[in-house]
Design an enzyme around this catalytic site. Structure first.
Site, PDB file in Angstrom:
ATOM      1  N   SER A 144      15.950  17.426 -17.701  1.00 44.24           N
ATOM      2  CA  SER A 144      15.290  16.934 -16.490  1.00 44.24           C
ATOM      3  C   SER A 144      15.822  15.551 -16.162  1.00 44.24           C
ATOM      4  O   SER A 144      16.286  14.823 -17.050  1.00 44.24           O
ATOM      5  CB  SER A 144      13.775  16.858 -16.707  1.00 44.24           C
ATOM      6  N   TYR A 157       5.905  14.035 -21.643  1.00 49.57           N
ATOM      7  CA  TYR A 157       6.909  14.985 -21.158  1.00 49.57           C
ATOM      8  C   TYR A 157       8.316  14.399 -21.196  1.00 49.57           C
ATOM      9  O   TYR A 157       9.255  15.049 -21.664  1.00 49.57           O
ATOM     10  CB  TYR A 157       6.541  15.388 -19.733  1.00 49.57           C
ATOM     11  N   LYS A 161      12.177  15.834 -22.756  1.00 52.97           N
ATOM     12  CA  LYS A 161      13.364  16.157 -21.967  1.00 52.97           C
ATOM     13  C   LYS A 161      14.550  15.280 -22.366  1.00 52.97           C
ATOM     14  O   LYS A 161      15.706  15.715 -22.317  1.00 52.97           O
ATOM     15  CB  LYS A 161      13.055  16.038 -20.478  1.00 52.97           C
TER      16      LYS A 161
END
EC number: 1.1.1.378
Length: 254
Positions: A144, A157, A161
């Protein structure tokens, strides 16, 4: 020109969103496809039907990538059905938005287990099979833009990533001698199930669109082409790379 003719492609988290687009894109380029999914059977079966309508073979295998055994089972089922694994697209991921200071422990742990541990064990299981086969392969992980930038409600999160991005760099080194290439794609703001509630805020959506030089948010299909390219022999000398697919958002600092 079909870039994946005769290949077997595995895609995790493929019943919806980027994973589904990647699976269908692979089929459009001549691949047989095994998809992993965790929840509803309906979307997974409709993805299989769409692939079969393209003249390719497909199977759907249910399993939670947070469980390491799921990776072994998924690869084994693909080999049982198609005889080999040529490409692994590690895509499965979650992002339950939450503030940092009161982040529940279980949310952090679940996010790491799905996004990072799940990717690790899927990549490992696919690589083990590719090494046994002896003719190389390609691994593409969906990281990401969040691997490179922060997010107030994504403190659990973004590290996962970044970890996926780093995993592809390290496995590129570890697996190069086996002819296995490892690369990542870094999507920007893509309209998927993972962020549909967040982007339901019209003001937030318009802000994100304005931040994007191409003037729109991404669609899952925008990732299919880059993933297919990295999976294919067109990228035969590409490994350890990270491809931003973000409409130019990352470079728009002013």
């Amino acid at each position: 020109m079909k870039l994946l003719e005769g290949k077997t492609v595995l895609v995790t988290g493929a019943s919806t969103g980027i994973g589904r687009a990647a699976a269908i894109g692979a089929a459009q380029h001549g691949a047989d496809v095994a998809i992993n999914y965790a929840h509803s059977d309906g979307p997974a079966q409709s993805c299989v039907a769409e692939i079969e309508a393209l003249g390719q073979r497909a199977i759907a295998v249910k399993g939670d990538v947070a469980d390491p055994q799921t990776a072994q089972d998924f690869v084994a089922k693909a080999v049982e059905t198609f005889g080999k694994v040529d490409v692994m697209v590690s895509n499965a991921g979650i992002c339950p938005f939450h503030a940092f200071l009161d982040m529940p422990v279980d949310v952090v742990e679940r996010t790491f287990k799905v996004n990072l541990h799940g990717a690790y064990f899927m990549v490992q299981a696919a690589a083990q099979q590719m090494v046994r086969q002896g003719h190389g392969g390609s691994i593409v992980a969906v990281s990401s833009i969040s691997a490179l930038v922060g997010g107030e409600y994504q403190t659990h999160y973004t590290p996962t990533k970044a970890g996926v991005h780093s995993l592809m760099q390290s496995t590129a080194i570890a697996l190069g001698k086996h002819g296995i290439r490892c690369n990542s794609v870094l999507p920007g703001t893509i309209l998927t199930e993972i962020n549909k509630d967040d982007l339901a805020d019209q003001e937030k959506r318009e802000y994100m669109e304005a931040r994007t030089p191409l003037g729109r948010l991404g669609a899952p299909e925008d990732l299919a082409g880059p993933i297919v390219f990295l999976a294919s022999d067109m990228a035969a000398y590409v490994t350890g790379a990270a491809l931003l697919v973000d409409g130019g958002m990352y470079v728009n600092l002013q």
